[in-house]
Design a protein around this motif. Structure first.
Motif, PDB file in Angstrom:
ATOM      1  N   ARG A  70      10.334   3.978   7.325  1.00 17.67           N
ATOM      2  CA  ARG A  70      10.179   2.909   6.259  1.00 17.67           C
ATOM      3  C   ARG A  70       9.230   3.363   5.315  1.00 17.67           C
ATOM      4  N   ALA A  71       9.415   2.784   4.063  1.00 20.62           N
ATOM      5  CA  ALA A  71       8.450   3.183   2.930  1.00 20.62           C
ATOM      6  C   ALA A  71       8.260   2.027   2.149  1.00 20.62           C
ATOM      7  N   THR A  72       7.169   2.051   1.334  1.00 19.25           N
ATOM      8  CA  THR A  72       6.832   0.834   0.324  1.00 19.25           C
ATOM      9  C   THR A  72       6.736   1.473  -0.974  1.00 19.25           C
ATOM     10  N   ILE A  73       7.230   0.404  -1.842  1.00 15.72           N
ATOM     11  CA  ILE A  73       7.421   0.834  -3.361  1.00 15.72           C
ATOM     12  C   ILE A  73       6.755  -0.307  -4.079  1.00 15.72           C
ATOM     13  N   TRP A  74       5.676   0.125  -4.708  1.00 15.94           N
ATOM     14  CA  TRP A  74       5.154  -1.018  -5.585  1.00 15.94           C
ATOM     15  C   TRP A  74       5.567  -0.916  -7.207  1.00 15.94           C
ATOM     16  N   VAL A  75       5.803  -2.299  -7.751  1.00 10.45           N
ATOM     17  CA  VAL A  75       6.184  -2.327  -9.149  1.00 10.45           C
ATOM     18  C   VAL A  75       5.546  -3.266  -9.722  1.00 10.45           C
ATOM     19  N   GLU A  76       5.457  -3.228 -11.133  1.00 10.43           N
ATOM     20  CA  GLU A  76       5.173  -4.248 -11.975  1.00 10.43           C
ATOM     21  C   GLU A  76       6.004  -4.574 -12.929  1.00 10.43           C
ATOM     22  N   THR A  77       6.554  -5.734 -13.144  1.00  9.57           N
ATOM     23  CA  THR A  77       7.724  -6.149 -13.837  1.00  9.57           C
ATOM     24  C   THR A  77       7.314  -7.020 -15.133  1.00  9.57           C
ATOM     25  N   SER A  78       7.956  -7.126 -16.137  1.00 10.15           N
ATOM     26  CA  SER A  78       7.563  -8.054 -17.379  1.00 10.15           C
ATOM     27  C   SER A  78       7.984  -9.572 -17.243  1.00 10.15           C
ATOM     28  N   ALA A  79       8.640  -9.763 -16.257  1.00 12.46           N
ATOM     29  CA  ALA A  79       9.176 -11.286 -15.653  1.00 12.46           C
ATOM     30  C   ALA A  79       9.308 -11.192 -14.535  1.00 12.46           C
ATOM     31  N   PRO A  80       9.557 -12.666 -13.798  1.00 11.37           N
ATOM     32  CA  PRO A  80       9.819 -12.747 -12.354  1.00 11.37           C
ATOM     33  C   PRO A  80      11.264 -12.116 -12.153  1.00 11.37           C
ATOM     34  N   ALA A  81      11.495 -11.383 -10.938  1.00  9.22           N
ATOM     35  CA  ALA A  81      12.654 -10.690 -10.597  1.00  9.22           C
ATOM     36  C   ALA A  81      12.933 -10.325  -9.166  1.00  9.22           C
ATOM     37  N   LEU A  82      14.246 -10.214  -8.925  1.00  7.88           N
ATOM     38  CA  LEU A  82      14.460  -9.855  -7.520  1.00  7.88           C
ATOM     39  C   LEU A  82      14.500  -8.248  -7.767  1.00  7.88           C
ATOM     40  N   VAL A  83      13.642  -7.455  -6.974  1.00  8.58           N
ATOM     41  CA  VAL A  83      13.453  -5.936  -6.956  1.00  8.58           C
ATOM     42  C   VAL A  83      14.095  -5.626  -5.736  1.00  8.58           C
ATOM     43  N   ARG A  84      14.963  -4.545  -5.960  1.00  9.00           N
ATOM     44  CA  ARG A  84      15.898  -4.017  -4.883  1.00  9.00           C
ATOM     45  C   ARG A  84      15.605  -2.561  -5.158  1.00  9.00           C
ATOM     46  N   VAL A  85      15.391  -1.873  -4.009  1.00 14.64           N
ATOM     47  CA  VAL A  85      15.228  -0.347  -3.847  1.00 14.64           C
ATOM     48  C   VAL A  85      16.512   0.377  -2.877  1.00 14.64           C
ATOM     49  N   ARG A  86      17.010   1.265  -3.508  1.00 11.20           N
ATOM     50  CA  ARG A  86      18.059   1.935  -2.512  1.00 11.20           C
ATOM     51  C   ARG A  86      17.974   3.454  -2.676  1.00 11.20           C
TER      52      ARG A  86
END
Length: 541
Positions: free
Chosen positions: A22-38
């Motif tokens: 498992r891994a964790t990915i952190w992000v900041e976005t400009s608006a609410p969103a569903l963040v998906r990592v593949r």
């Protein structure tokens, strides 16, 4: 911005923890969103949470294969935002260790004190060591590290860049009573991270190498929690409540959140409240105010990489400042540290933003200052407090009982029949780099070293260099010890000697463990922005 989404990637991705598959990915976005990592057949997704008008997500990627390197992609509401189209940089990847990784080498890269590369002042700073390291790593001529360990002053709230100062002038309304050229509000803190973490080389490095972080004073303010008198004075400032609330809340979001592995996230009460709230502003504000006033939240953390145990300590927020019982850590955290220091591993590494072993002359000066600051004579104690703040005399040496307690812990662990083959303390703060060895004697089999690497991008004031150099010399150290003895300060419970350094340029450190061997390399920047070795020391012999 991509078609089909209203959100952009403002900061990130930051690859924070890789634990097993498992891994964790952190992000900041400009608006609410569903963040998906593949990442190949592995993946994960999370909705952003909102706080202070900003939007963040920490995505847990599951199903990674052991012992593999997998490029990954980040999507916002189904639109690909990372890697960026036309990027000149190598693809970001997630590396996992073998399922049985006890025999695999471990590499930790460490440093502290990084003013943003865009920082422009009257002084000319040497090239940024982490930028230089990132550029070299892109060439893939060396193994990627298992972990980047950042040991404080990732941002400077009290010494912002000219660009952030211009933002402060535009952002603040007339009559704002905070310091004119210092960050106070959460919104202002976001500018520090936006400026620093969007530096192209740093963005690639953070996206490609797992990282853990701990604060030091400049994330809040110089000399943060140096003494009870300091706290009494700062609380009289009308802007302090907003500053400490914003500083701790932003630190939790931008730095501490990613220190936690997936199981710890599930158990963290603050995280659960944050993701459950429609707007987590009040949750984080109240949390920060409560932590500053009453403690109760542990910023220190521990993790294992192969056969290496890393324990990273909070040297700032949870200090005990009562003059009669000054301590770097509260009692419960000392117990936690002792628990973490015992276990089945080959190497113990303690991350401490402040060096445990200073030049002996400086150590004795700090110990003397701590003692006379408790003088019953007001003029004497007031003088000591002024000296403490003027010269930043608030390291482990100025918490004498804590210094000896850490020494006792290392002696006990290092003398155990099944103890580690090396014990290392990684530190920063002091804007110069050196290696020192603690001298416990034959009873402690495991070598114990202080590995100080600082700054990544800053420089020590020129007037302090002579003091830091002569602090290692025998005669000045003897004089400083006599001063401390005259104040009835007991001798430190361990002696130590310098092995390498001091080096005063920008630098990055690498700690390599391979089986029972250990080696540290400190590299400084050249005028053309490359790296050169300034110290290389075997640590397990």
């Amino acid at each position: 911005m991509k078609p089909g989404t209203n959100a952009e990637l403002l900061i990130g991705p930051l690859l924070r923890r890789v634990v097993g598959t498992r891994a964790t990915i952190w992000v900041e976005t400009s608006a609410p969103a569903l963040v998906r990592v593949r990442a190949g057949d592995a993946g994960g997704e999370s909705h952003t949470f909102t706080a202070f008008g900003h939007h963040y997500a920490l995505v847990v990627v599951e199903g990674l294969a052991p012992g593999t390197t997998a490029p990954y992609e980040v999507f916002l509401d189904g639109s690909l935002v990372w890697p960026e189209a036309g990027s000149q940089y190598p693809k970001s990847v997630i590396r996992t260790r073998d399922r049985d990784d006890g025999a695999q080498p471990v590499r930790l890269v460490f440093g502290s004190c990084r003013e943003t590369t865009q920082h422009v002042t009257a002084r000319k700073l040497p090239p940024d060591a982490l930028d230089a390291y990132a550029r070299r790593l892109m060439l893939a001529d060396e193994p990627a590290p298992d972990l980047l360990v950042l040991l404080g002053d990732q941002v400077y709230a009290d010494i912002p860049s000219p660009a952030v100062k211009r933002f402060l002038s535009r952002h603040r309304k007339d009559g704002h009573d905070g310091p004119a050229h210092e960050v106070v509000s959460y919104e202002e803190y976001t500018q520090l991270y936006l400026e620093s973490w969007r530096d192209p080389e740093m963005r690639w490095l953070y996206a490609s190498v797992p990282s853990v972080m701990i604060f030091d004073d400049h994330e809040i303010i110089d000399d943060w929690n140096s003494s009870a008198a300091w706290r009494d004075d700062i609380k009289q400032q009308s802007w302090w409540t907003e500053r400490i609330a914003s500083g701790l809340a932003s630190y939790w979001v931008y730095q501490h959140l990613g220190n936690m592995e997936p199981d710890e996230l599930a158990a963290d009460p603050v995280y659960q409240k944050v993701i459950a709230a429609e707007d987590a502003t009040e949750v984080l504000h109240d949390f920060a105010i409560g932590v500053d006033a009453n403690g109760g939240y542990q910023w220190s953390f521990a993790l294992d990489v192969g056969r290496t145990r890393l324990v990273v300590l909070d040297n700032r927020c949870n200090r005990v400042l009562d003059p009669e019982r000054r301590s770097m850590l509260p009692p419960a955290e000392w117990e936690w540290l002792a628990d973490q220091a015992h276990g089945d591993y080959d190497h113990l590494v303690v991350g401490s933003s402040l060096p445990w072993l200073l030049p002996p002359g400086v150590h004795h000066l700090e110990a003397w200052n701590e003692r006379i600051a408790t003088s019953p004579r007001p003029r004497v104690s007031a003088f000591a407090e002024r000296v403490r703040r003027a010269f930043d005399l608030e390291h482990w040496a100025a918490f004498h009982q804590s210094f000896d307690a850490l020494a006792a812990l290392f002696a006990r662990i290092g003398a155990a029949p099944s103890g580690p083959s090396s014990i290392s303390v990684l530190s920063g703060d002091v804007h110069h780099s050196y290696v020192a060895r603690a001298l416990f004697g034959a009873r402690v089999a495991a070598p114990v070293h202080q590995l100080t690497c600082s700054p990544v991008h800053n420089q020590v004031p020129s007037f302090m260099r002579p003091m830091l150099q002569v602090g290692w010399w025998r005669i000045p150290a003897t004089v400083a010890r006599a001063l401390a003895r005259a104040a009835r300060v007991a001798a430190p419970s361990v002696r130590w000697r310098k092995v390498a350094g001091p080096y005063f340029g920008n630098a990055v450190g690498t700690l390599d463990h391979d089986g029972r061997s250990a080696r540290v390399t400190i590299e400084g920047t050249t005028t053309d922005g490359a790296l050169r070795t300034v110290a290389a020391v075997d640590l397990a012999s």
